[in-house]
Design an enzyme around this catalytic site. Structure first.
Site, PDB file in Angstrom:
ATOM      1  CD1 TRP A  30      -1.341   2.453   2.181  1.00  0.00           C
ATOM      2  CD2 TRP A  30      -2.914   1.640   0.906  1.00  0.00           C
ATOM      3  NE1 TRP A  30      -1.988   3.507   2.112  1.00  0.00           N
ATOM      4  CE2 TRP A  30      -3.349   3.007   1.475  1.00  0.00           C
ATOM      5  CE3 TRP A  30      -3.917   0.727   0.348  1.00  0.00           C
ATOM      6  CZ2 TRP A  30      -4.474   3.741   1.304  1.00  0.00           C
ATOM      7  CZ3 TRP A  30      -5.143   1.588   0.144  1.00  0.00           C
ATOM      8  CH2 TRP A  30      -5.236   2.901   0.479  1.00  0.00           C
ATOM      9  CG  ASN A  32      -2.208   6.847   2.480  1.00  0.00           C
ATOM     10  OD1 ASN A  32      -1.587   5.960   2.965  1.00  0.00           O
ATOM     11  ND2 ASN A  32      -2.568   7.871   3.115  1.00  0.00           N
ATOM     12  CG  ASP A  33      -1.566  11.245   2.381  1.00  0.00           C
ATOM     13  OD1 ASP A  33      -2.394  10.732   1.712  1.00  0.00           O
ATOM     14  OD2 ASP A  33      -1.661  11.808   3.264  1.00  0.00           O
ATOM     15  CD  GLN A  49       1.056   8.664   5.775  1.00  0.00           C
ATOM     16  OE1 GLN A  49       0.039   8.073   6.355  1.00  0.00           O
ATOM     17  NE2 GLN A  49       2.193   8.778   6.313  1.00  0.00           N
ATOM     18  CG  ASP A 155      -1.900  15.493   7.346  1.00  0.00           C
ATOM     19  OD1 ASP A 155      -1.343  14.385   7.936  1.00  0.00           O
ATOM     20  OD2 ASP A 155      -2.918  15.446   6.831  1.00  0.00           O
ATOM     21  CD  GLU A 210      -7.422  14.100   5.504  1.00  0.00           C
ATOM     22  OE1 GLU A 210      -7.185  13.265   6.288  1.00  0.00           O
ATOM     23  OE2 GLU A 210      -7.838  13.460   4.328  1.00  0.00           O
TER      24      GLU A 210
END
Ligand code: FRU
Length: 483
Positions: A30, A32-33, A49, A155, A210
């Site tokens: 995985w 993400n950001d 991430q 964040d 975010e």
């Protein structure tokens, strides 16, 4: 997990026809950001991430780590060891969430959110960013300001002004709207809360911002945020005066100068490089079910690096970085084609799932026009990338993108208005399941498609309700960045 497990996974990923070949993504599992992009000693570093153990996020169960990679040219990337992992019983025991990286007088420093609760922590490296040591005094900020009822507190985005460091923390004020809370510090450890940098109107721009990113561009400042639950990225351009930000509303403010109208692009973060360029990366989300992601062994892709600039009317421009041209292989070109409602054939000789396309259209009277990509010879699979002249919008139609049931089929897109005499340049990067479109360098649209047939590789043009002139189309086969 055994060696044979990883070997099998690697083989499965290498053989997966949906896995992009020239977009950066983790070795497996995985992401993400994008986190903490930093130009350091001539190299572009990117963190992200990452759940290194499975293709799901895992929430606040200690699955979130910071993956790490670097590149010398923004094209070819090398994986580095995971930079940060949760410390059992530490303030980040339930996950290392998003943040940034700065150069503190020669000491690379990461500022990130530890969960749970959401607190801000720092880590430094003394071996050119290979290993990281968390600070003994973490968390350096242990709670939001006492007098505010916030919707979140995460964040961090940090920068320096003269001798002071400033930090924005993504947040929202309950019942009012998304915000970024501004802090100041001399040493990145002791932080003083100042005030909200600016506060959004909850109805329009959501109640939790975010992943803030804040930087000067031209003679303005830009604030990028990601709106929780809405999966979109407003981009505010305005003046930064006395440590407050006054956004000037951009064209299409419903979407607020949305960074990407596809709904598959989120949590964007930027870095400045030695050439003074501002380069942006975003997380490209999947458009298939959680179980399909889990079964495939990977999820999430980094967008291509986008160079940002400010147009003379103070609106944002986004272009793919020119370095990407090194990936161009065989080239095809057509010029001056007249496309009408009846010209429906595919462009002969051109096939592919990893292509760069630049198509220049002169709209004439067509109501809708654009390209068909990933077309099966019998038309059972195809994806339309098109401009709608009636609704003044740019769209991707995925109704027939795939015969597989577990994928999103809804149309994506949003407002984009061509002036009456304006031509349309669609600059498209197709990379297996990823499509990134740059329209006149003003609007980007990122999409995901998962054609199921091995021969869904054709490309064509189409027009509805009138005709369009295709001034030129250039197509390149694109090389993989991993071979
Ligand atoms: C945005 C986000 C951030 C958070 C991170 C956790 O996608 O929700 O706010 O830090 O992802 O993975």
């Amino acid at each position: 997990m055994s060696i044979s497990f990883w070997t099998e996974l690697r083989e499965k990923l290498a053989a997966d026809p949906q896995r992009p070949r020239y977009h950066f993504l983790p070795p497996a599992n995985w992401m993400n950001d994008p986190n903490g992009p930093l130009f350091w000693k001539g190299k572009y570093h990117i963190f992200y991430q990452h759940n290194p153990y499975a293709a799901f996020h895992g929430g606040r169960t200690g699955t979130m780590h910071w993956g790490h990679a670097f590149s010398e040219d923004l094209v070819y990337w090398k994986h580095l060891p995971v930079a940060l992992a949760p410390t059992p019983d530490g303030p980040d025991k339930n996950g290392i969430y998003t943040g940034c990286a700065v150069d503190n007088s020669g000491v690379p420093t990461i500022i990130y959110t530890g969960v749970s609760p959401e607190v801000q922590c720092i880590a430094t490296s003394n071996d050119d960013m290979i290993t990281w040591k968390k600070h003994d005094r973490n968390p350096v900020i242990d709670s939001p300001p006492k007098d505010l009822e916030v919707t979140g507190f995460r964040d961090p985005c940090v920068w320096k002004e003269k001798d002071d460091w400033y930090m924005l923390i993504g947040s929202g004020i309950k019942g009012i709207g998304g915000t970024c809370l501004l802090y100041r510090s001399k040493d990145l450890i002791a932080w003083e809360y100042l005030h909200p940098l600016c506060i959004g109107d909850g109805k329009n721009t959501g109640d939790m911002w975010e992943c803030p990113d804040f930087f000067p561009l031209g003679n303005k400042h830009v604030l990028l945020v990601s709106v929780l639950r809405r999966r979109w990225n407003p981009c505010f351009i305005g003046e930064y005066i006395d440590h407050k930000f006054q956004p000037r509303v951009q064209r299409n403010l419903d979407l607020s100068g949305n960074l990407d109208i596809g709904g598959c692009f989120y949590a964007a973060k930027s870095m400045a490089d030695s050439r003074g360029r501002r380069i942006l990366f975003g997380w490209i989300l999947e458009g298939r079910s959680a179980s399909a992601q889990w079964a495939s062994g990977w999820s999430g892709v980094l967008s291509l690096p986008r160079m940002l600039s400010l147009h003379e009317d103070s609106t944002l421009r986004m272009e793919p970085v020119t370095e990407l041209k090194v990936l161009r292989g065989k080239h095809y070109q057509y010029k001056n084609l007249h496309v009408t409602t009846t010209s429906s054939s595919l462009l002969k000789d051109i096939q592919g799932d990893c292509l760069e396309i630049i198509a220049q259209f002169d709209p004439e009277d067509a109501k809708e026009f654009g390209l068909k990509v990933r077309c099966a010879p019998d038309g059972t699979e195809q994806t339309l990338i098109f401009y709608n002249n009636a609704s003044k919008s740019l769209n991707v139609n995925r109704e027939r993108s795939s015969l597989t049931p577990e994928v999103n089929q809804y149309e994506q897109g949003g407002p984009f208005e061509l002036a009456s005499d304006e031509t349309l340049k669609l600059h498209i990067f197709m990379d297996r399941s990823v499509i990134e479109v740059f329209a006149n360098d003003q609007v980007c649209l990122t999409s995901r498609i998962y054609p199921s047939r091995t021969n869904s590789l054709g490309i064509g043009l189409f027009a509805r309700g009138g005709s369009v002139k295709l001034k030129s189309i250039d197509i390149w086969e694109m090389r993989s960045i991993w071979e």
